[in-house]
Design a protein around this motif. Structure first.
Motif, PDB file in Angstrom:
ATOM      1  N   THR A 270     -29.723  20.330 -18.660  1.00 42.35           N
ATOM      2  CA  THR A 270     -31.173  20.470 -18.595  1.00 42.35           C
ATOM      3  C   THR A 270     -31.782  19.153 -18.131  1.00 42.35           C
ATOM      4  OG1 THR A 270     -31.236  22.103 -20.372  1.00 42.35           O
ATOM      5  CG2 THR A 270     -33.278  20.946 -19.887  1.00 42.35           C
ATOM      6  N   GLY A 271     -32.442  19.202 -16.999  1.00 40.99           N
ATOM      7  CA  GLY A 271     -33.141  18.024 -16.494  1.00 40.99           C
ATOM      8  C   GLY A 271     -34.625  18.162 -16.773  1.00 40.99           C
ATOM      9  N   VAL A 272     -35.154  17.353 -17.673  1.00 35.49           N
ATOM     10  CA  VAL A 272     -36.570  17.421 -18.023  1.00 35.49           C
ATOM     11  C   VAL A 272     -37.340  16.473 -17.117  1.00 35.49           C
ATOM     12  CG1 VAL A 272     -38.273  17.064 -19.835  1.00 35.49           C
ATOM     13  CG2 VAL A 272     -36.035  18.015 -20.408  1.00 35.49           C
ATOM     14  N   GLN A 273     -38.160  17.045 -16.240  1.00 33.91           N
ATOM     15  CA  GLN A 273     -38.909  16.201 -15.312  1.00 33.91           C
ATOM     16  C   GLN A 273     -40.332  16.074 -15.813  1.00 33.91           C
ATOM     17  OE1 GLN A 273     -38.572  17.771 -11.358  1.00 33.91           O
ATOM     18  NE2 GLN A 273     -40.538  18.754 -11.392  1.00 33.91           N
TER      19      GLN A 273
ATOM     20  N   GLY B 267     -44.817  17.859 -18.147  1.00 37.68           N
ATOM     21  CA  GLY B 267     -45.751  16.775 -17.867  1.00 37.68           C
ATOM     22  C   GLY B 267     -46.808  16.681 -18.960  1.00 37.68           C
ATOM     23  N   GLY B 268     -47.818  15.850 -18.717  1.00 35.13           N
ATOM     24  CA  GLY B 268     -48.931  15.719 -19.644  1.00 35.13           C
ATOM     25  C   GLY B 268     -48.883  14.474 -20.481  1.00 35.13           C
ATOM     26  N   ALA B 269     -50.068  14.042 -20.914  1.00 33.39           N
ATOM     27  CA  ALA B 269     -50.230  12.861 -21.770  1.00 33.39           C
ATOM     28  C   ALA B 269     -49.532  11.642 -21.176  1.00 33.39           C
ATOM     29  CB  ALA B 269     -49.713  13.142 -23.177  1.00 33.39           C
ATOM     30  N   GLY B 270     -49.805  11.395 -19.886  1.00 28.85           N
ATOM     31  CA  GLY B 270     -49.212  10.224 -19.249  1.00 28.85           C
ATOM     32  C   GLY B 270     -47.704  10.273 -19.202  1.00 28.85           C
ATOM     33  N   MET B 271     -47.138  11.464 -19.074  1.00 29.51           N
ATOM     34  CA  MET B 271     -45.689  11.694 -18.968  1.00 29.51           C
ATOM     35  C   MET B 271     -44.959  11.566 -20.299  1.00 29.51           C
ATOM     36  SD  MET B 271     -46.011  12.098 -15.740  1.00 29.51           S
ATOM     37  CE  MET B 271     -46.860  11.493 -14.293  1.00 29.51           C
ATOM     38  N   THR B 272     -45.677  11.451 -21.402  1.00 26.08           N
ATOM     39  CA  THR B 272     -45.015  11.150 -22.677  1.00 26.08           C
ATOM     40  C   THR B 272     -44.495  12.393 -23.399  1.00 26.08           C
ATOM     41  OG1 THR B 272     -47.104  11.231 -23.928  1.00 26.08           O
ATOM     42  CG2 THR B 272     -46.447   9.103 -22.983  1.00 26.08           C
ATOM     43  N   ILE B 273     -44.997  13.575 -23.066  1.00 23.63           N
ATOM     44  CA  ILE B 273     -44.564  14.782 -23.773  1.00 23.63           C
ATOM     45  C   ILE B 273     -43.093  15.087 -23.489  1.00 23.63           C
ATOM     46  CG2 ILE B 273     -44.884  17.280 -23.968  1.00 23.63           C
ATOM     47  CD1 ILE B 273     -47.868  16.817 -23.487  1.00 23.63           C
ATOM     48  N   GLY B 274     -42.734  15.138 -22.214  1.00 20.84           N
ATOM     49  CA  GLY B 274     -41.342  15.387 -21.862  1.00 20.84           C
ATOM     50  C   GLY B 274     -40.430  14.265 -22.300  1.00 20.84           C
ATOM     51  N   THR B 275     -40.938  13.044 -22.245  1.00 22.06           N
ATOM     52  CA  THR B 275     -40.137  11.888 -22.654  1.00 22.06           C
ATOM     53  C   THR B 275     -39.793  11.973 -24.138  1.00 22.06           C
ATOM     54  OG1 THR B 275     -41.268  10.556 -20.980  1.00 22.06           O
ATOM     55  CG2 THR B 275     -40.049   9.366 -22.667  1.00 22.06           C
TER      56      THR B 275
ATOM     57  N   ASP C 203     -25.450  14.332 -25.813  1.00 18.90           N
ATOM     58  CA  ASP C 203     -24.150  14.807 -25.346  1.00 18.90           C
ATOM     59  C   ASP C 203     -24.050  14.897 -23.826  1.00 18.90           C
ATOM     60  OD1 ASP C 203     -25.851  16.909 -24.889  1.00 18.90           O
ATOM     61  OD2 ASP C 203     -24.867  18.305 -26.271  1.00 18.90           O
ATOM     62  N   GLY C 204     -25.084  14.405 -23.118  1.00 17.24           N
ATOM     63  CA  GLY C 204     -25.063  14.430 -21.666  1.00 17.24           C
ATOM     64  C   GLY C 204     -25.591  15.703 -21.047  1.00 17.24           C
ATOM     65  N   TYR C 205     -25.975  16.677 -21.860  1.00 12.40           N
ATOM     66  CA  TYR C 205     -26.461  17.950 -21.330  1.00 12.40           C
ATOM     67  C   TYR C 205     -27.982  18.024 -21.230  1.00 12.40           C
ATOM     68  CZ  TYR C 205     -21.795  19.932 -21.422  1.00 12.40           C
ATOM     69  OH  TYR C 205     -20.467  20.180 -21.183  1.00 12.40           O
ATOM     70  N   THR C 206     -28.666  17.032 -21.754  1.00 13.62           N
ATOM     71  CA  THR C 206     -30.118  16.945 -21.599  1.00 13.62           C
ATOM     72  C   THR C 206     -30.459  15.558 -21.098  1.00 13.62           C
ATOM     73  OG1 THR C 206     -30.482  18.489 -23.435  1.00 13.62           O
ATOM     74  CG2 THR C 206     -32.364  17.178 -22.712  1.00 13.62           C
ATOM     75  N   VAL C 207     -31.101  15.486 -19.937  1.00 18.56           N
ATOM     76  CA  VAL C 207     -31.447  14.194 -19.344  1.00 18.56           C
ATOM     77  C   VAL C 207     -32.920  14.199 -18.960  1.00 18.56           C
ATOM     78  CG1 VAL C 207     -29.134  13.680 -18.497  1.00 18.56           C
ATOM     79  CG2 VAL C 207     -30.708  14.966 -17.052  1.00 18.56           C
TER      80      VAL C 207
ATOM     81  N   SER D 249     -32.308   9.358 -17.169  1.00 18.90           N
ATOM     82  CA  SER D 249     -32.005   8.687 -18.427  1.00 18.90           C
ATOM     83  C   SER D 249     -31.564   9.736 -19.438  1.00 18.90           C
ATOM     84  CB  SER D 249     -33.227   7.934 -18.978  1.00 18.90           C
ATOM     85  OG  SER D 249     -33.531   6.805 -18.183  1.00 18.90           O
ATOM     86  N   ALA D 250     -30.682   9.348 -20.322  1.00 24.33           N
ATOM     87  CA  ALA D 250     -30.179  10.241 -21.362  1.00 24.33           C
ATOM     88  C   ALA D 250     -30.643   9.736 -22.726  1.00 24.33           C
ATOM     89  CB  ALA D 250     -28.650  10.292 -21.309  1.00 24.33           C
ATOM     90  N   PRO D 251     -30.545  10.555 -23.765  1.00 20.64           N
ATOM     91  CA  PRO D 251     -30.854  10.058 -25.118  1.00 20.64           C
ATOM     92  C   PRO D 251     -30.035   8.819 -25.442  1.00 20.64           C
ATOM     93  CG  PRO D 251     -30.674  12.443 -25.136  1.00 20.64           C
ATOM     94  CD  PRO D 251     -30.238  11.998 -23.760  1.00 20.64           C
ATOM     95  N   GLY D 252     -30.613   7.920 -26.211  1.00 24.46           N
ATOM     96  CA  GLY D 252     -30.041   6.592 -26.417  1.00 24.46           C
ATOM     97  C   GLY D 252     -28.633   6.551 -26.972  1.00 24.46           C
ATOM     98  N   ALA D 253     -28.252   7.527 -27.787  1.00 25.95           N
ATOM     99  CA  ALA D 253     -26.930   7.503 -28.420  1.00 25.95           C
ATOM    100  C   ALA D 253     -25.852   8.194 -27.590  1.00 25.95           C
ATOM    101  CB  ALA D 253     -27.013   8.148 -29.801  1.00 25.95           C
ATOM    102  N   THR D 254     -26.164   8.553 -26.366  1.00 21.36           N
ATOM    103  CA  THR D 254     -25.177   9.215 -25.510  1.00 21.36           C
ATOM    104  C   THR D 254     -23.991   8.273 -25.258  1.00 21.36           C
ATOM    105  OG1 THR D 254     -26.957  10.434 -24.417  1.00 21.36           O
ATOM    106  CG2 THR D 254     -24.809  10.384 -23.315  1.00 21.36           C
ATOM    107  N   PRO D 255     -22.761   8.734 -25.454  1.00 23.11           N
ATOM    108  CA  PRO D 255     -21.581   7.870 -25.259  1.00 23.11           C
ATOM    109  C   PRO D 255     -21.506   7.276 -23.860  1.00 23.11           C
ATOM    110  CG  PRO D 255     -20.974   9.865 -26.425  1.00 23.11           C
ATOM    111  CD  PRO D 255     -22.401  10.054 -25.966  1.00 23.11           C
ATOM    112  N   GLY D 256     -20.991   6.052 -23.782  1.00 17.67           N
ATOM    113  CA  GLY D 256     -20.909   5.352 -22.510  1.00 17.67           C
ATOM    114  C   GLY D 256     -20.096   6.074 -21.466  1.00 17.67           C
TER     115      GLY D 256
END
Length: 279
Positions: free
Chosen positions: A5-8, A35-43, A52-56, A221-228
């Motif tokens: 899932t690519g969240v744009q 989108g919305g709120a200065g791009m912060t909603i999707g972020t 796990d690498g499946y949502t970026v 970008s992926a969630p912060g805890a995504t394995p290297g």
């Protein structure tokens, strides 16, 4: 067996990359526009996703500027995200109505300087990339405009064509059809290079606005805890996709430039931009 899932959060159509990623990895890419709120909603959504690498996330430059505008964000844009790869860079066009007296950036600056605050300048939202680009232009030229923030990005350009606002800044993909149809006039380009689609339109720097070099850079970008190991695999695949001829052609037609990078290069750019926005 899951789709990626690519969240744009912005107007970058990652369908440019989706099919190539599927061919290389066997995984489909499902695009969700949040989108919305200065791009912060999707972020915020991706910050809390399973690492796990499946949502970026496909963020824009607002990823860095949003913390300056929204002090109570439910995420930390450095701690909660793992940069994967730079993807695309695009410039912005400074636009006015065809009947406007502004034939150049210098015309616009001269008027704004002698009529502070009288120009209504439409943006895609407070704290967004078009707002920040407009703020930089007026900061560097020591001028003032009245910024009008829109919830629906397309409406801000329609209001320029209707004469309800005087000017706006947007990406070429949004404006080129209206410019070529004579409904908008492009008087300047925000970054240091012209674009092939409008070769006669000079950059703002060429027209005397020293230091004005603003482009929107998109990446994954992926969630912060995504394995290297997952981050490195995604980055390697995306860097290869960014170099494919069909991708380069599609992006060039929209006034964009494909990049592709390592995670470290993307992280360095975010850190550099963060430092410059706090100066």
């Amino acid at each position: 067996d899951r789709d990626v899932t690519g969240v744009q959060t912005c107007a970058l159509p990652i369908c440019f990359f989706a099919d190539s990623v599927r061919q290389r990895t066997g995984k489909s890419v499902v695009v969700e526009s949040r989108g919305g709120a200065g791009m912060t909603i999707g972020t915020a959504y991706v910050a809390k996703a399973r690492p796990d690498g499946y949502t970026v996330l496909v963020p824009s430059a607002a990823f860095v500027t949003a913390p300056l505008v929204y002090p109570d964000l439910p995420y930390d844009h450095l701690r909660d995200f793992a940069p994967v790869s730079l993807l695309v860079k695009h410039v912005f066009l400074l636009l006015v109505h065809p009947s406007s007296p502004f034939k150049s950036v210098q015309d616009y600056v001269d008027y704004a300087r002698s009529h502070p605050g009288e120009i209504n300048f439409s943006t895609s939202g407070a704290g967004g990339v078009t707002h920040m680009c407009g703020e930089l232009l007026h900061y560097l030229t020591k001028t003032k405009a009245t910024f009008v923030h829109y919830k629906v990005a397309s409406q801000r350009l329609l209001d320029v064509t209707a004469g309800r606002v005087h000017a706006s800044i947007t990406a070429p993909i949004s404006a080129l059809p209206m410019v070529k149809a004579g409904k908008l006039r492009a008087i300047g380009i925000s970054s240091g290079q012209r674009i092939a689609q409008l070769p006669g339109v000079q950059t703002a720097a060429e027209q005397g606005v020293t230091g004005f070099d603003y482009a929107n850079v998109f990446g994954f970008s992926a969630p912060g805890a995504t394995p290297g190991a997952i981050i490195d695999r995604l980055a390697a695949e995306l860097a290869k996709v960014a170099k494919q001829p069909d991708i380069l052609k599609a992006l060039d037609n929209d006034g964009k430039l494909a990049i592709g990078s390592t995670p470290a290069q993307f992280r360095q750019l975010i850190a550099s931009d963060r430092k410059s926005t706090r100066l």
